[in-house]
Design a protein around this motif. Structure first.
Motif, mmCIF file in Angstrom:
data_model
loop_
_atom_site.group_PDB
_atom_site.id
_atom_site.type_symbol
_atom_site.label_atom_id
_atom_site.label_comp_id
_atom_site.label_asym_id
_atom_site.label_seq_id
_atom_site.Cartn_x
_atom_site.Cartn_y
_atom_site.Cartn_z
ATOM 1 N N THR A 114 0.829 -1.204 0.000
ATOM 2 C CA THR A 114 0.000 0.000 0.000
ATOM 3 C C THR A 114 0.865 1.258 0.000
ATOM 4 O OG1 THR A 114 -0.151 -0.097 2.424
ATOM 5 C CG2 THR A 114 -1.943 -1.111 1.159
ATOM 6 N N ASP A 115 2.117 1.140 0.460
ATOM 7 C CA ASP A 115 3.037 2.275 0.497
ATOM 8 C C ASP A 115 4.029 2.266 -0.663
ATOM 9 O OD1 ASP A 115 1.909 3.173 2.908
ATOM 10 O OD2 ASP A 115 3.203 1.841 4.073
ATOM 11 N N SER A 116 3.814 1.373 -1.621
ATOM 12 C CA SER A 116 4.740 1.293 -2.741
ATOM 13 C C SER A 116 4.760 2.592 -3.547
ATOM 14 C CB SER A 116 4.349 0.139 -3.659
ATOM 15 O OG SER A 116 5.153 0.122 -4.822
ATOM 16 N N GLU A 117 5.944 2.969 -3.999
ATOM 17 C CA GLU A 117 6.080 4.152 -4.836
ATOM 18 C C GLU A 117 6.196 3.782 -6.306
ATOM 19 O OE1 GLU A 117 9.373 6.404 -3.378
ATOM 20 O OE2 GLU A 117 8.432 6.806 -1.433
ATOM 21 N N ASP A 118 6.080 2.498 -6.611
ATOM 22 C CA ASP A 118 6.141 2.014 -7.992
ATOM 23 C C ASP A 118 4.781 2.227 -8.649
ATOM 24 O OD1 ASP A 118 5.987 0.297 -10.307
ATOM 25 O OD2 ASP A 118 7.755 -0.772 -9.564
ATOM 26 N N GLY A 120 -4.769 -1.288 -8.012
ATOM 27 C CA GLY A 120 -5.922 -0.403 -7.876
ATOM 28 C C GLY A 120 -5.755 0.631 -6.788
ATOM 29 N N LEU A 121 -4.499 1.011 -6.521
ATOM 30 C CA LEU A 121 -4.209 2.016 -5.508
ATOM 31 C C LEU A 121 -4.132 3.414 -6.149
ATOM 32 C CD1 LEU A 121 -1.393 0.081 -3.601
ATOM 33 C CD2 LEU A 121 -3.779 0.384 -2.864
ATOM 34 N N PRO A 122 -4.393 4.479 -5.379
ATOM 35 C CA PRO A 122 -4.350 5.837 -5.928
ATOM 36 C C PRO A 122 -2.965 6.185 -6.475
ATOM 37 C CG PRO A 122 -5.454 5.810 -3.808
ATOM 38 C CD PRO A 122 -4.817 4.469 -3.972
ATOM 39 N N ILE A 123 -2.974 6.881 -7.608
ATOM 40 C CA ILE A 123 -1.747 7.337 -8.243
ATOM 41 C C ILE A 123 -1.750 8.855 -8.249
ATOM 42 C CG2 ILE A 123 -0.385 7.346 -10.370
ATOM 43 C CD1 ILE A 123 -1.733 4.661 -11.063
ATOM 44 N N VAL A 124 -0.654 9.459 -7.847
ATOM 45 C CA VAL A 124 -0.561 10.918 -7.778
ATOM 46 C C VAL A 124 0.197 11.427 -9.003
ATOM 47 C CG1 VAL A 124 0.227 12.896 -6.432
ATOM 48 C CG2 VAL A 124 -0.558 10.813 -5.265
ATOM 49 N N ASP A 125 -0.421 12.380 -9.733
ATOM 50 C CA ASP A 125 0.251 12.906 -10.912
ATOM 51 C C ASP A 125 1.173 14.069 -10.538
ATOM 52 O OD1 ASP A 125 -1.293 15.199 -10.551
ATOM 53 O OD2 ASP A 125 -2.738 14.660 -12.108
ATOM 54 N N GLY A 126 1.768 14.703 -11.543
ATOM 55 C CA GLY A 126 2.728 15.773 -11.292
ATOM 56 C C GLY A 126 2.138 16.979 -10.602
ATOM 57 N N SER A 150 -5.672 9.736 -8.605
ATOM 58 C CA SER A 150 -6.629 9.037 -9.455
ATOM 59 C C SER A 150 -6.351 7.541 -9.371
ATOM 60 C CB SER A 150 -6.515 9.506 -10.912
ATOM 61 O OG SER A 150 -5.244 9.172 -11.441
ATOM 62 N N ILE A 151 -7.372 6.754 -9.704
ATOM 63 C CA ILE A 151 -7.217 5.299 -9.746
ATOM 64 C C ILE A 151 -7.451 4.860 -11.178
ATOM 65 C CG2 ILE A 151 -8.149 3.084 -8.977
ATOM 66 C CD1 ILE A 151 -8.850 4.360 -6.333
ATOM 67 N N ALA A 152 -6.500 4.129 -11.720
ATOM 68 C CA ALA A 152 -6.564 3.720 -13.122
ATOM 69 C C ALA A 152 -7.721 2.759 -13.370
ATOM 70 C CB ALA A 152 -5.249 3.074 -13.534
#
Length: 398
Positions: A317-321, A329-335, A340-342
Motif C-alpha cells: 500500500t506504500d509502494s512508490e512504484d 488499484g491504488l491511488p496514483i498521484v500525478d505531477g 486518481s485510480i486507473a
C-alpha cells in the motif's frame, strides 16, 4: 524419478521457448491431466477431437445459420459477465478425481490447482473467491457442457490444440500449466524405456488426446501394444495397481499426482511424447468474458513477477512504484498532486488484482499450495516465471 521427469519435461519445452523468442488433452484430464492429466493431452484430443468433429461441427453449423444476431449481441453485450454478476456465482467446470488439480473431499468441498483458478475468476469479478459452483466433468463432457452454457468457464486440465480451437466453439486462454504425456510403470517392472514397452498392455483413458497421441507415436516408432481403456481414473487407478496393465500413460503431472497417493512404488519413464498446454477455456462469441477470465488468470502471474503474494500484499500500500499501484488499484498521484485510480476497462473493478492476491494468492502461491505435495516443483520447469527461464510471461498491466 519425478525429478528426472521434470528435467525431461523442461527439455521438451526448451525448443518451444527458443522458437517463441525468435518469433517474438483428460479423460480424466490431460491425458492424464487432460483426461486427467494425460487426458489433457490424450483425452482431450481423442475426447476433444471427436467432440470437436461432432459437437463442434454440428453446433457450429447451427450457430452460424440460426444464431447470427445472438452472436453479435454476445460479443457486444458481454452477456456472460452480466449473467455471472447477476447470479453472484461463477459456474466452473472442473475435475473431482485428480490429486493436486481437482479433487473433492468427503464433505463435498473441492480443492486443487485448477479449482483455485475458478476462485481467481470469482475474486476478480465478484470480489469473493468462494462464489464458485464447480461442476465435475468427465473428459468427454467438457466441451458439450461448455457449449450448452451450463458452465461459464472450463478449467479441467484441458489441452489447447488446433482442432479443438477450430471445432469446439471454444476460446482457449492463457496457459496455466505446461505439461506433456508420459508413462508410468510399477517399480518392479522390467520396462525402463518406452522401447521396452513393445507388446505391453497400456492403461489409458478414452476420449482423450492421450489415446490419440499413444496410437500415433507408438505406431511411428514400431512399438506394438495392447490398449486397456477406461472412462475415468477412478477405474483406471485400481486396475493399474492390480496389474491389469503394465504401463499407465497420461499427462506427466497427473502420473506424478497419482503416484504420490499409491500404496505401491512406481517409476515414471524418461520419455515425454507430446506438448500439453492446459488452461481456462470459455465459449466462443463473448469477447468481454474471454478478456475478463484471461486477465484475471494472468494477474496471478504478474503479481508473482512483482513479488506480491498473500503474505506481503498489505505492505505494498506504500509502494512508490506506479506500475504496482496501478496493478493493485491504488491511488496514483500525478505531477500536479492530483490522485486518481486507473480504470482497467475490462468490466472489472479497479481492485480486482488485489482481491485475487488477498483471497487466492499469486501463481506461485497457488502452485506450491496444490502441487508441491505431489512432488512437482516450479524451479527449472516450463511453468516457472520467464525471468527464471520458464514460459510464464504475460502482457503489461497498463
Amino acid at each position: 524419478m519425478r525429478k528426472h521427469w521434470i528435467l525431461r519435461l523442461v527439455a521438451v519445452f526448451l525448443g518451444f521457448t527458443l522458437l517463441a523468442a525468435a518469433c517474438g488433452n483428460d479423460s480424466s484430464d490431460g491425458d492424464a491431466v487432460e483426461q486427467d492429466g494425460g487426458d489433457t493431452g490424450g483425452d482431450t484430443g481423442g475426447d476433444g477431437g471427436d467432440t470437436g468433429g461432432d459437437t463442434g461441427g454440428d453446433t457450429g453449423g447451427d450457430t452460424g445459420e440460426d444464431g447470427g444476431e445472438d452472436t453479435v449481441d454476445l460479443v457486444q453485450g458481454g452477456s456472460v459477465l452480466a449473467k455471472v454478476q447477476d447470479a453472484g456465482v461463477v459456474e466452473c467446470g472442473g475435475n473431482d478425481t485428480l490429486p493436486g488439480f481437482g479433487i473433492v473431499d468427503a464433505d463435498g468441498a473441492f480443492s486443487g490447482f485448477d479449482i483455485d483458478f475458478c476462485g481467481v475468476i470469482a475474486a476478480a469479478v465478484l470480489g469473493d473467491a468462494s462464489a464458485v459452483n464447480v461442476t465435475p466433468l468427465l473428459a468427454a463432457q467438457r466441451f458439450p457442457t461448455l457449449q450448452s452454457g451450463e458452465i461459464d468457464v472450463l478449467i479441467r486440465n484441458t489441452t489447447w490444440t488446433a482442432s479443438r480451437d477450430g471445432n469446439e466453439q471454444a476460446n482457449f486462454l492463457h496457459t496455466t500449466f505446461y505439461d506433456g504425456q508420459g508413462f508410468m510403470v510399477r517399480d518392479d517392472s522390467s520396462i525402463a524405456t518406452l522401447a521396452d514397452a513393445n507388446n505391453a498392455s497400456i492403461c489409458v483413458l478414452t476420449g482423450t488426446t492421450t489415446l490419440l497421441n499413444l496410437n500415433a507415436v507408438l505406431a511411428d516408432r514400431g512399438i506394438a501394444f495392447t490398449p486397456v481403456t477406461f472412462e475415468s481414473n477412478d477405474e483406471l487407478n485400481p486396475a493399474f495397481q492390480a496389474g491389469q496393465c503394465e504401463v499407465w500413460t497420461s499427462d506427466a503431472s497427473q502420473l506424478a499426482a497419482f503416484a504420490a497417493t499409491m500404496d505401491i512404488p512406481t517409476r515414471i519413464l524418461p520419455e515425454i511424447i507430446s506438448k500439453e498446454p492446459l488452461g481456462p477455456v470459455v465459449a466462443d462469441g463473448d469477447t468481454q468474458w474471454a478478456q475478463v477470465v484471461n486477465w484475471a488468470t494472468m494477474a496471478t502471474i504478474q503479481a508473482w513477477e512483482f513479488g506480491i503474494n498473500q503474505e506481503n500484499l498489505s505492505s505494498f500500500t506504500d509502494s512508490e512504484d506506479t506500475n504496482i499501484r496501478r496493478f493493485l488499484g491504488l491511488p496514483i498521484v500525478d505531477g500536479d498532486g492530483n490522485e486518481s485510480i486507473a480504470e482497467v476497462g475490462l468490466g472489472l473493478p479497479t481492485d480486482f488484482a488485489w482481491n485475487i492476491i488477498e483471497q487466492v494468492g499469486n501463481y506461485e502461491d497457488i502452485f506450491n499450495r496444490n502441487l508441491a505435495g505431489i512432488g512437482l516443483t516450479l524451479a527449472g520447469s516450463p511453468n516457472d516465471l520467464w525471468t527464471n527461464g520458464g514460459l510464464q510471461y504475460v502482457p503489461p498491466f497498463r
